[in-house]
Scaffold this active site. Structure first.
Site, mmCIF file in Angstrom:
data_model
loop_
_atom_site.group_PDB
_atom_site.id
_atom_site.type_symbol
_atom_site.label_atom_id
_atom_site.label_comp_id
_atom_site.label_asym_id
_atom_site.label_seq_id
_atom_site.Cartn_x
_atom_site.Cartn_y
_atom_site.Cartn_z
ATOM 1 N N ASP A 90 -0.223 4.243 2.236
ATOM 2 C CA ASP A 90 0.439 2.831 2.156
ATOM 3 C C ASP A 90 1.711 3.152 1.413
ATOM 4 O OD1 ASP A 90 -1.612 1.329 3.226
ATOM 5 O OD2 ASP A 90 -3.005 1.816 1.460
ATOM 6 N N THR A 91 1.894 3.733 0.455
ATOM 7 C CA THR A 91 3.160 3.665 -0.578
ATOM 8 C C THR A 91 4.315 4.395 0.334
ATOM 9 O OG1 THR A 91 2.452 5.445 -1.555
ATOM 10 C CG2 THR A 91 2.067 3.267 -2.570
#
Length: 411
Positions: free
Chosen positions: A177-178
């Site tokens: 995600d990041t």
């Protein structure tokens, strides 16, 4: 006080979970006015921990708080026409829109890129999806939902992570995600810079699996040159030795001395200068090929010293570091000096908690963590009034079910 690099930039944040909110938090840290649009039930991540034992309100947990600091929250139910109209008023004055809905959702809401670009030609429209949007290349998996673990798996990272080929593991943090969020923030700022010249916005398309592949360089580099697929090899890095976690008397440290200058320094500190010219170890490639006898020598030496002794002997000479736990990080002077653990209020607890700090340190226009994540709908009235909605319009919007006016309420 110095300004911030993105002061004056208005971002409409139509994201939830982690990838989108992390992206917009990076923009907010640099001064962008990020208006987070939430449904009446709120971002799903609000209800996810960790929560402190003293947090009886539980308006949001640690992951939400960290990824949504420096933002304002507006509640709009986009299925209600009046709420959609209010959102369009906000978008008309915005510089950026970021969303991470599944493919087709924004179009069904009448909020697709083509519709919004026609209204606001300078709008930078950024999307983050598991497999991207057709504008960047039509993936056969475009309709598949994705989480961090899917991105790590299909982006190649899990294929090289673990102790061996029979024990592949996900990287412990949510980088599926990041990392896409970082690429999305970079793409957004790049498009903003171009828009200042051309006066035109554009579509920024980020696929989570693409972003993971981009940072899984071992996968691409190895296969492109050899047509062999790399497999997990624990903490080592293919072609580099020594480069591993090595034992100490009372624990472990990470050590990297794979190139000739570093290897020579390590041999000198170990009191083994003859190893510098040993024909088994006198080139980078030979040290990798002969890594088993090399590690026997190195680990026999490291095992005879404590972690503290190894830090004293090798710190600042060759790349070496202890394996920090969270407790170590919170006590270490590096992270204090770099302001990497700023504090914000945690609603309902009466205390402040740490969040991760701003990574890029800009000398003239530094970013910062200015305030906590917003309560659900905390800024609905403030933002919509500024957009021109009067009391009658706000009442009509709430009556239609398009919003919930609960400014400042801990619930």
């Amino acid at each position: 006080m110095a300004g911030r690099a993105l002061d004056g930039v208005r971002v409409i944040d139509l994201t939830q979970a982690l990838s989108g909110p992390f992206c917009t938090s990076l923009l907010a840290d640099q001064g962008a006015d990020v208006v987070k649009i939430e449904s009446p039930r709120g971002d799903m991540l609000r209800h996810t921990g960790p929560f402190g034992e003293d947090d009886t309100a539980r308006v949001y947990g640690g992951v939400f708080g960290n990824a949504n600091r420096n933002k304002r929250s507006v509640v709009l139910d986009l299925k209600v026409p009046e709420a959609r109209d209010a959102l369009l008023r906000l978008i008309d004055e915005a510089d950026v829109l970021v969303e991470n809905f599944s493919n087709g959702v924004m179009e069904r809401l009448g909020l697709g890129y083509d519709e919004l670009a026609a209204r606001n030609p300078r709008l930078v429209y950024t999307s983050i999806r598991g497999f991207g949007d057709a504008r960047g290349g039509a993936s056969p998996y475009a309709h598949w939902p994705a989480f961090d673990i899917v991105a790590q798996a299909m982006g190649g990272l899990m294929s090289i992570t673990g102790q061996d080929a029979d024990h592949r593991v996900r990287v412990g943090s949510g980088i599926g995600d990041t990392v896409p969020a970082i690429f999305a923030a970079f793409g957004t700022v790049t498009a903003l810079l171009e828009a200042r010249v051309s006066g035109k916005g554009q579509y920024v398309d980020v696929a989570m699996v693409d972003a993971v592949l981009a940072v899984s360089e071992v996968v691409v580099n190895t296969y492109s040159h050899t047509r062999t697929a790399p497999e997990p090899i624990g903490n080592q890095l293919r072609g580099f030795a020594p480069f591993d976690v090595v034992p100490a008397q009372d624990g472990e440290v990470t050590l990297g001395a794979p190139h000739n200058p570093q290897w020579a320094k390590l041999c000198t500190v170990m009191g083994r200068p003859e190893l510098i010219t040993d024909e088994r170890f006198d080139t980078d490639d030979k040290r990798w090929i002969n890594r088993e006898p090399l590690y026997e020598i190195v680990t026999a030496w490291t095992s005879s010293h404590t972690v503290a002794e190894l830090i004293e002997l090798l710190g600042g000479i060759v790349p070496l570091g202890p394996i920090f736990t969270a407790e170590d990080i919170f006590a270490d002077p590096h992270f204090a000096a770099r302001e990497m653990l700023p504090t914000v209020e945690q609603p309902g607890t009466g205390r402040d908690i740490e969040v991760t700090g701003v990574v890029p340190k800009l000398s003239r226009t530094p970013g910062d963590v200015r305030h906590r994540a917003p309560l659900l709908g905390e800024h609905t009235v403030e933002v919509l009034r500024a957009a021109g909605l009067d009391e009658a319009a706000l009442t009509a919007l709430e009556t239609a079910g398009g919003t919930v006016i609960q400014e400042g309420v801990l619930s």
